[in-house]
Design a protein around this motif. Structure first.
Motif, PDB file in Angstrom:
ATOM      1  N   ASN A 257       0.822  -1.215   0.000  1.00 12.93           N
ATOM      2  CA  ASN A 257       0.000   0.000   0.000  1.00 12.93           C
ATOM      3  C   ASN A 257       0.855   1.263   0.000  1.00 12.93           C
ATOM      4  OD1 ASN A 257      -2.286   1.544   0.054  1.00 12.93           O
ATOM      5  ND2 ASN A 257      -2.633   1.353   2.252  1.00 12.93           N
ATOM      6  N   ARG A 258       1.631   1.430  -1.057  1.00 14.49           N
ATOM      7  CA  ARG A 258       2.613   2.512  -1.124  1.00 14.49           C
ATOM      8  C   ARG A 258       1.994   3.902  -1.108  1.00 14.49           C
ATOM      9  NH1 ARG A 258       7.758   0.827  -2.222  1.00 14.49           N
ATOM     10  NH2 ARG A 258       8.354   2.965  -2.486  1.00 14.49           N
ATOM     11  N   GLU A 259       0.713   4.020  -1.500  1.00 12.29           N
ATOM     12  CA  GLU A 259       0.092   5.345  -1.601  1.00 12.29           C
ATOM     13  C   GLU A 259      -0.175   5.930  -0.216  1.00 12.29           C
ATOM     14  OE1 GLU A 259      -1.671   2.534  -2.860  1.00 12.29           O
ATOM     15  OE2 GLU A 259      -0.233   2.586  -4.519  1.00 12.29           O
ATOM     16  N   ALA A 260      -0.543   5.077   0.731  1.00 12.41           N
ATOM     17  CA  ALA A 260      -0.926   5.573   2.049  1.00 12.41           C
ATOM     18  C   ALA A 260       0.291   6.104   2.802  1.00 12.41           C
ATOM     19  CB  ALA A 260      -1.580   4.462   2.860  1.00 12.41           C
ATOM     20  N   ALA A 261       0.059   7.119   3.646  1.00  7.16           N
ATOM     21  CA  ALA A 261       1.147   7.678   4.442  1.00  7.16           C
ATOM     22  C   ALA A 261       0.674   7.824   5.888  1.00  7.16           C
ATOM     23  CB  ALA A 261       1.572   9.030   3.883  1.00  7.16           C
ATOM     24  N   GLY A 262       1.624   7.952   6.786  1.00 13.14           N
ATOM     25  CA  GLY A 262       1.313   8.230   8.191  1.00 13.14           C
ATOM     26  C   GLY A 262       0.388   7.188   8.809  1.00 13.14           C
ATOM     27  N   TRP A 263      -0.671   7.680   9.468  1.00 12.86           N
ATOM     28  CA  TRP A 263      -1.571   6.773  10.196  1.00 12.86           C
ATOM     29  C   TRP A 263      -2.248   5.779   9.275  1.00 12.86           C
ATOM     30  CZ3 TRP A 263      -0.893   5.882  14.966  1.00 12.86           C
ATOM     31  CH2 TRP A 263      -0.480   6.898  15.834  1.00 12.86           C
ATOM     32  N   ALA A 264      -2.631   6.249   8.069  1.00 10.13           N
ATOM     33  CA  ALA A 264      -3.317   5.359   7.130  1.00 10.13           C
ATOM     34  C   ALA A 264      -2.413   4.178   6.793  1.00 10.13           C
ATOM     35  CB  ALA A 264      -3.698   6.130   5.868  1.00 10.13           C
ATOM     36  N   HIS A 265      -1.123   4.452   6.625  1.00  8.21           N
ATOM     37  CA  HIS A 265      -0.169   3.389   6.321  1.00  8.21           C
ATOM     38  C   HIS A 265      -0.071   2.412   7.491  1.00  8.21           C
ATOM     39  CE1 HIS A 265       3.242   1.286   4.822  1.00  8.21           C
ATOM     40  NE2 HIS A 265       4.058   1.742   5.739  1.00  8.21           N
ATOM     41  N   TRP A 266      -0.018   2.949   8.712  1.00  8.33           N
ATOM     42  CA  TRP A 266       0.070   2.065   9.893  1.00  8.33           C
ATOM     43  C   TRP A 266      -1.206   1.246  10.069  1.00  8.33           C
ATOM     44  CZ3 TRP A 266       3.851   0.320  12.954  1.00  8.33           C
ATOM     45  CH2 TRP A 266       5.091   0.923  12.801  1.00  8.33           C
ATOM     46  N   ARG A 267      -2.381   1.885   9.819  1.00  8.36           N
ATOM     47  CA  ARG A 267      -3.640   1.144   9.928  1.00  8.36           C
ATOM     48  C   ARG A 267      -3.638  -0.003   8.933  1.00  8.36           C
ATOM     49  NH1 ARG A 267      -6.324   5.894  10.956  1.00  8.36           N
ATOM     50  NH2 ARG A 267      -6.845   6.207   8.756  1.00  8.36           N
ATOM     51  N   HIS A 268      -3.161   0.275   7.728  1.00  7.99           N
ATOM     52  CA  HIS A 268      -3.130  -0.777   6.717  1.00  7.99           C
ATOM     53  C   HIS A 268      -2.179  -1.901   7.131  1.00  7.99           C
ATOM     54  CE1 HIS A 268      -1.908  -2.773   2.931  1.00  7.99           C
ATOM     55  NE2 HIS A 268      -3.188  -2.676   2.685  1.00  7.99           N
ATOM     56  N   MET A 269      -0.999  -1.537   7.634  1.00  2.00           N
ATOM     57  CA  MET A 269      -0.035  -2.562   8.064  1.00  2.00           C
ATOM     58  C   MET A 269      -0.640  -3.446   9.154  1.00  2.00           C
ATOM     59  SD  MET A 269       3.866  -1.187   8.039  1.00  2.00           S
ATOM     60  CE  MET A 269       3.731   0.260   9.040  1.00  2.00           C
ATOM     61  N   LEU A 270      -1.392  -2.804  10.083  1.00  2.00           N
ATOM     62  CA  LEU A 270      -1.947  -3.563  11.206  1.00  2.00           C
ATOM     63  C   LEU A 270      -3.144  -4.414  10.791  1.00  2.00           C
ATOM     64  CD1 LEU A 270      -1.662  -0.858  14.016  1.00  2.00           C
ATOM     65  CD2 LEU A 270      -0.280  -2.910  13.742  1.00  2.00           C
ATOM     66  N   SER A 271      -3.687  -4.157   9.592  1.00  2.00           N
ATOM     67  CA  SER A 271      -4.826  -4.947   9.123  1.00  2.00           C
ATOM     68  C   SER A 271      -4.364  -6.140   8.283  1.00  2.00           C
ATOM     69  CB  SER A 271      -5.770  -4.076   8.281  1.00  2.00           C
ATOM     70  OG  SER A 271      -5.165  -3.800   7.027  1.00  2.00           O
ATOM     71  N   ARG A 272      -3.073  -6.244   8.072  1.00  2.91           N
ATOM     72  CA  ARG A 272      -2.524  -7.315   7.248  1.00  2.91           C
ATOM     73  C   ARG A 272      -1.694  -8.264   8.107  1.00  2.91           C
ATOM     74  NH1 ARG A 272      -3.528  -8.952   2.847  1.00  2.91           N
ATOM     75  NH2 ARG A 272      -1.521  -8.819   1.823  1.00  2.91           N
ATOM     76  N   PRO A 273      -1.483  -9.501   7.635  1.00  4.09           N
ATOM     77  CA  PRO A 273      -0.809 -10.492   8.502  1.00  4.09           C
ATOM     78  C   PRO A 273       0.695 -10.277   8.657  1.00  4.09           C
ATOM     79  CG  PRO A 273      -1.332 -11.463   6.382  1.00  4.09           C
ATOM     80  CD  PRO A 273      -1.970 -10.099   6.384  1.00  4.09           C
TER      81      PRO A 273
END
Lengths: 120, 132
Positions: free
Chosen positions: A31-47
Motif C-alpha cells: 500500500n505505497r500510496e498511504a502515508a502516516g496513520w493510514a499506512h500504519w492502519r493498513h499494516m496492522l490490518s494485514r498479517p
C-alpha cells in the motif's frame, strides 16, 4: 548438548531472523500510496507485521537457548550469517540488486562484526 | 530530504532509541533485584520508571525501523542496523566498566565505514525498477 541439537538451534535462529525481517519488509512496502496513520492502519490490518512479530519472539527464545550452549563468538558468527541470508532473501523476494556499494558496505559490516565479536 | 540524509538520520535515530531502550532494560533489571522470577519481582520491575523508558524506546525503535524499511532495501538495511553493536560497545565502557581491545575499536570503525558506504550507495534512482 550434542552437535545435532546445536545445529538445529542454529537453523531455527537463522530461519526466524530471516523470515521476520522479510515479513517486516513486506509489511512496510504494501500500500505505497498511504502515508502516516493510514499506512500504519493498513499494516496492522494485514498479517505480515504479526508474522514478523511472532518470528521475533521465536527468535528471542531460540537465541537465549543458543547462547546458553555455545560461546558468544559462535553467536556472533550466527549474527553474520543472518546478514547474508537477509540480503539473499531480499534479492529473491523483493528483487533487490547486489550493487557494488551494497556489497562493499555489507562486507565491511561483516568484517567489523567479526572483529568486535572475536576481539573481546 | 536526500536519500543519504534519510539513511543516516534514520539509522542514527535507530541507534539512539535502541541503546536507550537497552540501558533502561538493564537498569530495570538492576532495580528489580533479586531476580526471583515471581510476582513480587514483576511488581518491583513495574514500579521502576526505567521499565517504561525501555518500552518507549523499543516502540520508537520499531516505528523507526518500519519507516526505514519502507524506503530502503531490507538487505542493506538489516546489515546497517548492526550499527547498534557500536552503541552497546560505547555505553558498556562507563556503565559496565568494560575495557575494549584495539581489535574491537577496529571492528567498530569497519562497521561505521560499511554503514557510510551503504548510505552513499543508495541513490534516489535505486527506487526505480526495484520492488521496495
Amino acid at each position: 548438548m550434542n552437535a545435532a541439537a546445536i545445529a538445529l538451534l542454529w537453523a531455527v535462529n537463522l530461519a526466524t531472523d530471516t523470515c521476520g525481517q522479510l515479513a517486516f519488509k513486506k509489511a512496510a512496502i504494501e500500500n505505497r500510496e498511504a502515508a502516516g496513520w493510514a499506512h500504519w492502519r493498513h499494516m496492522l490490518s494485514r498479517p505480515w507485521i504479526y508474522l514478523g512479530g511472532a518470528a521475533y519472539l521465536a527468535e528471542f527464545v531460540a537465541w537465549l537457548a543458543f547462547l546458553s550452549t555455545v560461546p558468544l563468538a559462535v553467536g556472533v558468527l550466527l549474527g553474520m550469517a543472518g546478514i547474508v541470508s537477509v540480503m539473499v532473501g531480499g534479492r529473491l523476494w523483493f528483487k533487490e540488486r547486489f550493487t557494488r556499494p551494497r556489497l562493499v558496505g555489507i562486507g565491511l559490516i561483516l568484517a567489523g562484526v567479526a572483529l568486535v565479536g572475536a576481539g573481546g | 530530504m536526500s536519500s543519504r540524509s534519510f539513511f543516516i538520520g534514520g539509522f542514527l535515530a535507530l541507534l539512539i532509541l535502541d541503546t536507550f531502550a537497552q540501558v533502561c532494560f538493564k537498569l530495570t533489571a538492576l532495580h528489580a533485584e533479586p531476580l526471583t522470577l515471581d510476582p513480587p519481582w514483576l511488581l518491583r520491575a513495574f514500579a521502576t520508571p526505567w521499565l517504561y523508558g525501555s518500552i518507549a524506546g523499543y516502540l520508537g525503535a520499531f516505528v523507526t525501523w518500519m519507516t526505514l524499511l519502507r524506503h530502503i532495501p531490507v538487505g542493506p538495511a538489516f546489515a546497517a542496523s548492526h550499527l547498534e553493536v557500536i552503541g552497546v560497545m560505547v555505553v558498556s565502557i562507563p556503565v559496565f566498566g568494560e575495557v575494549l581491545t584495539w581489535v574491537q575499536y577496529l571492528g567498530a570503525a569497519l562497521i561505521l565505514a560499511g554503514v557510510l558506504c551503504l548510505a552513499n550507495g543508495e541513490p534516489p534512482e535505486s527506487a526505480a525498477g526495484e520492488n521496495h
